[in-house]
Design an enzyme around this catalytic site. Structure first.
Site, mmCIF file in Angstrom:
data_model
loop_
_atom_site.group_PDB
_atom_site.id
_atom_site.type_symbol
_atom_site.label_atom_id
_atom_site.label_comp_id
_atom_site.label_asym_id
_atom_site.label_seq_id
_atom_site.Cartn_x
_atom_site.Cartn_y
_atom_site.Cartn_z
ATOM 1 N N CYS A 84 26.333 -47.093 11.421
ATOM 2 C CA CYS A 84 26.776 -48.135 12.357
ATOM 3 C C CYS A 84 28.293 -48.209 12.236
ATOM 4 O O CYS A 84 28.819 -48.924 11.388
ATOM 5 C CB CYS A 84 26.109 -49.466 12.031
ATOM 6 S SG CYS A 84 26.488 -50.738 13.250
ATOM 7 N N CYS A 220 29.659 -48.502 20.794
ATOM 8 C CA CYS A 220 28.851 -47.912 19.729
ATOM 9 C C CYS A 220 29.750 -46.936 18.981
ATOM 10 O O CYS A 220 30.190 -45.937 19.573
ATOM 11 C CB CYS A 220 27.638 -47.184 20.305
ATOM 12 S SG CYS A 220 26.633 -46.352 19.050
HETATM 13 N N1 LIG Z 1 21.491 -48.264 17.286
HETATM 14 C C1 LIG Z 1 22.014 -47.304 16.329
HETATM 15 C C2 LIG Z 1 22.677 -47.986 15.145
HETATM 16 C C3 LIG Z 1 23.864 -48.759 15.498
HETATM 17 C C4 LIG Z 1 24.985 -47.976 16.069
HETATM 18 C C5 LIG Z 1 26.221 -48.870 16.017
HETATM 19 N N2 LIG Z 1 26.275 -49.822 17.080
HETATM 20 C C6 LIG Z 1 27.491 -48.095 15.830
HETATM 21 O O1 LIG Z 1 28.564 -48.703 16.065
HETATM 22 O O2 LIG Z 1 27.439 -46.925 15.401
HETATM 23 C C7 LIG Z 1 20.870 -46.484 15.753
HETATM 24 O O3 LIG Z 1 19.737 -46.968 15.750
HETATM 25 O O4 LIG Z 1 21.161 -45.367 15.304
#
Ligand SMILES: N[C@@H](CCC[C@H](N)C(=O)O)C(=O)O
EC number: 5.1.1.7
Length: 282
Positions: A84, A220
């Protein structure tokens, strides 16, 4: 063995912070000195934007054994995430503010990450991209740069899986419909995050994202890193790019050390999770 786990959860609840990185929002729990607190049920209860606090991800800070701290991540549906990027940046900023240090080592599910302050910006190295189909993971051997899916996406692992689609007009993409369909495609045994990218120049892209276990988010970080790798692999972008996302701007630099990223970090509020909510009872 982990660090000392002596403190019980406070009887009046557990303090938490709400933060975001370019609009990607997080609840951050600090269970250092305690046994780990978060479970899938707690993440779902706290992540509910109507009955709980609401977040894209929950990040739990734990005692470091061979690193300054350890970090675990949960999506709002209660699933675990191996990476994350934006939450890692937020926690690194928090820790550097607490300690006055300008660099921090963080153990996450994918290994030891490094973050450092450069001027006023917190840069985090999310590690080397994973390009081997079995490690991303994909369900069988395919060309990682040209998946056998409509839209010809690229698969990149950053400790979590990403499917990156390059499009001519990002405004025309139904991110919710296409993202949800790809997230659970059988090609991805652990599901996948889905990024849609319009290349503006070799140094700038526009990205929108459907996150595994969460849905559309404003940014993300691990997805942004995956886009930097996919664009360079396809010869569309340089290895150092700026990226506009729905929540603002990120900057990525894929070097021999791994993929570095930076972007804004914001503190929103601090509060206390009630004991009932901690028990996932509410
Ligand atoms: N939803 C992603 C995990 C979170 C990603 C995050 N928002 C980031 O900034 O990398 C997953 O389930 O891999």
């Amino acid at each position: 063995m982990r660090g000392m786990q002596t403190r019980p959860i406070p009887s009046d609840g557990l303090p938490f912070r709400k933060m975001h990185g370019a609009g990607n929002d997080f609840v951050i729990l600090d269970s250092r000195g305690m046994a780990p607190v978060c479970t899938a049920a707690l993440a779902k209860a706290v992540g509910d934007r109507h009955r709980g606090v609401g977040f894209d991800q929950l990040a739990e800070i734990r005692d470091g054994v061979d690193t300054d701290i350890e970090l675990d991540f949960w999506n709002s549906d209660g699933s675990r995430a191996g990476a994350c990027g934006n939450a890692t940046r937020c926690v690194a900023a928090l820790w550097m503010g607490e300690t006055g240090r300008d660099r921090v080592t963080i153990r996450t599910a994918r290994g030891v990450l490094r973050a450092e302050m450069r001027g006023q910006a917190v840069w985090v190295n999310l590690g080397a991209p994973v390009l081997d189909w079995a490690q991303i993971p994909l369900s069988h051997a395919v060309d990682q740069q040209h998946l056998p899916l409509e839209g010809d996406p690229v698969a990149v692992g950053m400790g979590n899986p990403h499917a990156v689609f390059f499009v001519d007009d990002i405004a025309a993409v139904d991110v919710a419909a296409r993202g949800a369909a790809v997230e659970h495609d059988p090609l991805f045994p652990q599901a996948t995050n889905v990024e849609f990218v319009q290349v503006r120049s070799r140094g700038e892209v526009r990205m929108r994202v459907w996150e595994r276990g969460t849905g559309i988010t404003l940014a993300c970080g691990s997805g942004a890193c995956a886009v930097a790798v996919a664009g360079a692999q396809r010869g569309l972008t340089d290895r150092h790019i700026r990226m506009e996302v729905d929540g603002g701007w990120l900057e990525l630099d894929w070097t021999d050390e791994g993929v570095w990223m930076t972007g804004p970090v914001a503190h929103v509020f601090e509060a206390v999770l009630s004991p009932k909510l901690l028990g996932g009872l509410e």
